[in-house]
Design a protein around this motif. Sequence first.
Motif, PDB file in Angstrom:
ATOM      1  N   ALA A   1       0.852  -1.190   0.000  1.00  0.00           N
ATOM      2  CA  ALA A   1       0.000   0.000   0.000  1.00  0.00           C
ATOM      3  C   ALA A   1       0.885   1.237   0.000  1.00  0.00           C
ATOM      4  CB  ALA A   1      -0.903   0.005   1.226  1.00  0.00           C
ATOM      5  N   PRO A   2       0.984   2.006  -1.081  1.00  0.00           N
ATOM      6  CA  PRO A   2       0.319   1.743  -2.354  1.00  0.00           C
ATOM      7  C   PRO A   2       1.194   0.890  -3.264  1.00  0.00           C
ATOM      8  CG  PRO A   2       1.394   3.867  -2.443  1.00  0.00           C
ATOM      9  CD  PRO A   2       1.672   3.310  -1.072  1.00  0.00           C
ATOM     10  N   PRO A   3       0.593   0.198  -4.248  1.00  0.00           N
ATOM     11  CA  PRO A   3       1.401  -0.519  -5.243  1.00  0.00           C
ATOM     12  C   PRO A   3       2.240   0.485  -6.022  1.00  0.00           C
ATOM     13  CG  PRO A   3      -0.912  -1.182  -5.330  1.00  0.00           C
ATOM     14  CD  PRO A   3      -0.851   0.018  -4.469  1.00  0.00           C
ATOM     15  N   CYS A   4       3.496   0.133  -6.304  1.00  0.00           N
ATOM     16  CA  CYS A   4       4.393   1.118  -6.896  1.00  0.00           C
ATOM     17  C   CYS A   4       5.526   0.430  -7.642  1.00  0.00           C
ATOM     18  CB  CYS A   4       4.960   2.037  -5.819  1.00  0.00           C
ATOM     19  SG  CYS A   4       5.979   1.162  -4.590  1.00  0.00           S
ATOM     20  N   VAL A   5       6.303   1.239  -8.344  1.00  0.00           N
ATOM     21  CA  VAL A   5       7.574   0.822  -8.927  1.00  0.00           C
ATOM     22  C   VAL A   5       8.654   1.695  -8.296  1.00  0.00           C
ATOM     23  CG1 VAL A   5       8.973   0.708 -11.005  1.00  0.00           C
ATOM     24  CG2 VAL A   5       6.587   0.025 -11.096  1.00  0.00           C
ATOM     25  N   LYS A   6       9.648   1.056  -7.703  1.00  0.00           N
ATOM     26  CA  LYS A   6      10.719   1.788  -7.036  1.00  0.00           C
ATOM     27  C   LYS A   6      11.972   1.778  -7.896  1.00  0.00           C
ATOM     28  CE  LYS A   6       9.192   1.050  -2.272  1.00  0.00           C
ATOM     29  NZ  LYS A   6       9.584   0.655  -0.902  1.00  0.00           N
ATOM     30  N   LEU A   7      12.598   2.949  -8.016  1.00  0.00           N
ATOM     31  CA  LEU A   7      13.887   3.075  -8.694  1.00  0.00           C
ATOM     32  C   LEU A   7      14.963   3.142  -7.623  1.00  0.00           C
ATOM     33  CD1 LEU A   7      12.982   5.708 -11.456  1.00  0.00           C
ATOM     34  CD2 LEU A   7      12.909   3.224 -11.591  1.00  0.00           C
ATOM     35  N   MET A   8      15.929   2.217  -7.681  1.00  0.00           N
ATOM     36  CA  MET A   8      16.920   2.091  -6.629  1.00  0.00           C
ATOM     37  C   MET A   8      18.310   1.902  -7.231  1.00  0.00           C
ATOM     38  SD  MET A   8      14.774  -0.448  -4.054  1.00  0.00           S
ATOM     39  CE  MET A   8      15.545   0.202  -2.582  1.00  0.00           C
ATOM     40  N   THR A   9      19.321   2.182  -6.411  1.00  0.00           N
ATOM     41  CA  THR A   9      20.695   1.909  -6.800  1.00  0.00           C
ATOM     42  C   THR A   9      21.075   0.518  -6.311  1.00  0.00           C
ATOM     43  OG1 THR A   9      21.552   2.897  -4.764  1.00  0.00           O
ATOM     44  CG2 THR A   9      21.274   4.354  -6.669  1.00  0.00           C
ATOM     45  N   ARG A  10      22.224   0.030  -6.776  1.00  0.00           N
ATOM     46  CA  ARG A  10      22.627  -1.314  -6.398  1.00  0.00           C
ATOM     47  C   ARG A  10      23.016  -1.439  -4.927  1.00  0.00           C
ATOM     48  NH1 ARG A  10      26.882  -3.745  -9.496  1.00  0.00           N
ATOM     49  NH2 ARG A  10      27.248  -4.966  -7.616  1.00  0.00           N
ATOM     50  N   ASP A  11      23.233  -0.313  -4.263  1.00  0.00           N
ATOM     51  CA  ASP A  11      23.539  -0.373  -2.830  1.00  0.00           C
ATOM     52  C   ASP A  11      22.280  -0.151  -1.972  1.00  0.00           C
ATOM     53  OD1 ASP A  11      24.969   3.012  -2.541  1.00  0.00           O
ATOM     54  OD2 ASP A  11      23.114   2.250  -3.414  1.00  0.00           O
TER      55      ASP A  11
ATOM     56  N   ILE B   1      15.891   5.945  -5.152  1.00  0.00           N
ATOM     57  CA  ILE B   1      15.950   7.177  -5.939  1.00  0.00           C
ATOM     58  C   ILE B   1      14.565   7.796  -6.062  1.00  0.00           C
ATOM     59  CG2 ILE B   1      16.552   8.149  -8.190  1.00  0.00           C
ATOM     60  CD1 ILE B   1      18.483   5.794  -8.560  1.00  0.00           C
ATOM     61  N   LYS B   2      13.560   6.990  -6.394  1.00  0.00           N
ATOM     62  CA  LYS B   2      12.200   7.503  -6.588  1.00  0.00           C
ATOM     63  C   LYS B   2      11.203   6.362  -6.451  1.00  0.00           C
ATOM     64  CE  LYS B   2       9.367  10.279  -9.776  1.00  0.00           C
ATOM     65  NZ  LYS B   2       9.136  11.321  -8.780  1.00  0.00           N
ATOM     66  N   THR B   3      10.042   6.698  -5.926  1.00  0.00           N
ATOM     67  CA  THR B   3       8.924   5.757  -5.855  1.00  0.00           C
ATOM     68  C   THR B   3       7.818   6.262  -6.763  1.00  0.00           C
ATOM     69  OG1 THR B   3       9.448   5.095  -3.586  1.00  0.00           O
ATOM     70  CG2 THR B   3       7.214   4.676  -4.365  1.00  0.00           C
ATOM     71  N   ILE B   4       7.420   5.448  -7.728  1.00  0.00           N
ATOM     72  CA  ILE B   4       6.391   5.837  -8.696  1.00  0.00           C
ATOM     73  C   ILE B   4       5.114   5.081  -8.363  1.00  0.00           C
ATOM     74  CG2 ILE B   4       5.779   5.914 -11.132  1.00  0.00           C
ATOM     75  CD1 ILE B   4       8.759   5.832 -11.782  1.00  0.00           C
ATOM     76  N   ASN B   5       4.124   5.780  -7.820  1.00  0.00           N
ATOM     77  CA  ASN B   5       2.842   5.144  -7.508  1.00  0.00           C
ATOM     78  C   ASN B   5       1.647   5.941  -8.001  1.00  0.00           C
ATOM     79  OD1 ASN B   5       2.733   7.292  -5.720  1.00  0.00           O
ATOM     80  ND2 ASN B   5       3.205   6.047  -3.935  1.00  0.00           N
ATOM     81  N   ALA B   6       1.873   7.193  -8.379  1.00  0.00           N
ATOM     82  CA  ALA B   6       0.792   8.032  -8.885  1.00  0.00           C
ATOM     83  C   ALA B   6       1.314   8.847 -10.060  1.00  0.00           C
ATOM     84  CB  ALA B   6       0.259   8.952  -7.779  1.00  0.00           C
TER      85      ALA B   6
END
Length: 865
Positions: free
Chosen positions: A697-707, A711-716
């Motif tokens: 909650a909420p469903p999202c796509v997360k942009l992350m680094t390898r460590d 970086i950003k959470t895209i949910n809306a």
Amino acid sequence: MDEEEDTRKMSATYVRSTKESTVDLSDITEEFLTCPICTEEFADPRMLPCLHSFCHHCISDYIVENTREVKSAKSFACPVCQANADAANPTNSVQTWADDLPVNNFIFGLIDAIQLRTGERQCDPCKKMDKSNMATIWCHQCGEAMCDSCTGLHNSMKYSTGHITSDIDEVKQTPVKTTQLRLQCPKHEAKFLDYYCSDHGEVLCTSCVTSSHRDCKSVQFVSEAATTLKHDGKYILDNLSKITEWSVRVMENRKQCLKDIQGAADSVKDQIKSIRNRVNAILDIQEKKMIAELKQHELEEAEQFEKEKNRCKEIISITRNANALLKNSLKHGTDTDVLSCMAKIKAATRKHEKEVRDLCKSLNTVQIEFREDDSINEMLARLAEEVGHFSVSRQTVNIPPSYHVRADTIFITQNEDDDEDDDVEHNMSKNSTPFGGKGSSASKISKPSHSTNKGPNSVRTSGKSSVDSKRRGSQNHNFKGQGHSSKPFLYSASARGSLKKGKIYSSQLLPIPSSRMKEDSDKTQETSSESTNCSPQPSAYRLSGTTRISGDISARVNYTPISPGKLPTVRKRAIKRALPDTTFVARTPNDRDNACLTGATFLSDGKIVLVDQVHRKIKLYDDMQRWVSEKVLSARPYDITEIAPFEIAVTIPKEKRVLLLYVRDPEISVSSSFQTGSKCWGISSSQGTIAVSCYTAPPCVKLMTRDGREIKTINADQYGHQLFFFPEYVAFDNIGETLYVTDRYKKSVISVTVRGEKRWESKPHSLKAPRGITVHGTRVYIAGSRSHNICAMTTMGEMLGDLIKQNLSSPHKVCLNSQGDTMLVTQHAVTLIPVEKNTVKLFKLQNDWRDNFTDTDSKISDIIE
């Protein structure tokens, strides 16, 4: 899995219907008969005021869940469009709110009618007695299918002797509405809804008419009312399409304005940082200057102190030595020795005593202090109050409809604000002059005239947009002679002759070229024919710069944003079907059961890595598809991607983390891991950025680094609307600027930029239950788990067709090799036949050389040709 198989069978009925029935059911989509919450066929469908329908138990659970933290809740938001729905009885428990929602009898009957025509129907009376017999007869009055024995009993009973019956095979050839039952009145038992009241817009029974609608003047039989209203249906559909198109244009304008204000905010941030940097630069210079001056004072004083200290050391050394010499000579020396030393020691004593006395007279104590300038405090006080001030200016943007509106009619709802332009209305009542001159009918539109006698109001429309260059596609119009109001208005005379003021949009005020209208209409029809829920692309790119494309072909390419009105068009070419290449079995000798392959990826050297959920394994195969090695993990993995040469990342939903592993033939070793904070499913990487789809909650796509840095959470999207219900698989485009996501619950494909801006969402008819997704150039390939195919789309959301249709069952994960000419497909379903279980299939793609372009290069083929 049984429910999933039942749903798959249900979706397949639309295909079978073309064979078993001559009735055209192609316009009835699976989405129309599927609950948006559970994605299954409707069970007791209930309708909200926004016209969206849901299963009774689904909407009931949703209401309870979404009002749990609301104190004294009186309404809830629609799960699809977020429109507010008021509770019929807010004082009742929220568990009962769904009971008050009206039943969608149309969908309920439509599902039953379609099932009757598309499959084998069991006898309804037998089913009630837990028997299983195939139906052969349909009773139109009872609305039930019956077997031969039940038909005989039915015909022998007095109440049903005169009922009209037909063979099931004949019914399958009749229109759907012929088997729809007459609806009973919810208020009066055993009464049918046979009347319609136009005054209240309600369908009634005879008891309703006599009790509650006795005074209504427009009560008709439903057949008569429906015949009248059906003529208006095509006009309403046309208006709905136009309103949709108009709303899209307004949405695109708002999207562009949002970008503009974000750009302006970034510019102001840079300006504020510039002020800070300038102040910092001045302070740095002053700091260096003052520290240098302080150092100089410190060195000068220290040098003097050092001289005085050294002289004292010399005197101390001399006096101590003289003291020792005198003591020893007095004790151990002869008289001659005493006399010779005494004279010298007395002279030295007098000399050094005088030096010490003189030194003490010149001794100083030094204190270094700093006193700041008085103007510093004044400046800091001013900075604490205000460094500057913001200025927000607003300019009216007029977005007309893309279709013509007659100039003598008011299009927008009338404005009842009596306080605005009262002076104009007063003058109107005295000096109004109709368009037609004296003697014109009072029913015509009149222009307001002012007492200043400057002539009638004039409306000027600029040929080009006068709005700021940032607001592309919007128009600004100057309206003169309208007092203090900047909004256009006309007056219309009602039947009583009273004047009402209202805003208008007309073909005279806002001319729209017919060529552009035709072009927009063609584009809309072309898009809607391929996908059911596809919104236009908000931003695109212009071509410039120099980049090598392929072979001896060079073109100038650079990624420069252009306006939404100038989107690059990806040329639609007939998709070439992929050719079967080879297959291999992914079940290894160490496996205790059939494999469940939910993830796969090609490595840079051509090796293949598979994810086996059942056995918690990562399996490595060489470029000849021969098993090399495997590694057992602590929990079930789901998806996999290559993040660097010989390095992969694996999602582990249960542990909410991503595991990083090195793959060095034949060894697979863990290098590191990081937490995602929520259950993670699909994964993709590009240029050091890892995209992970998460279902929480909420469903999202997360942009992350390898460590593990987020970086950003895209949910809306850019308007705050929820993007995903269950994002399952995700894929980057070739340049790492756009994400393509399959949503398990929405059953759609969503394109979104890495900044979180929604580009489009598509749910093609030929794609059922989208799962794995991969991108190459201008092509997006999606696995349809229940349609048993691999579909191809453009990166602009345009459907191209089936890439793979034959020799495939329940495809789940798809991936491409580095050259983009070989596709790997895993199959995942408990219903697979034995020969298909554990089977991984490879296909050769017949790519056109233009398929290697990105969507930003989409016009290069036109330039070269």
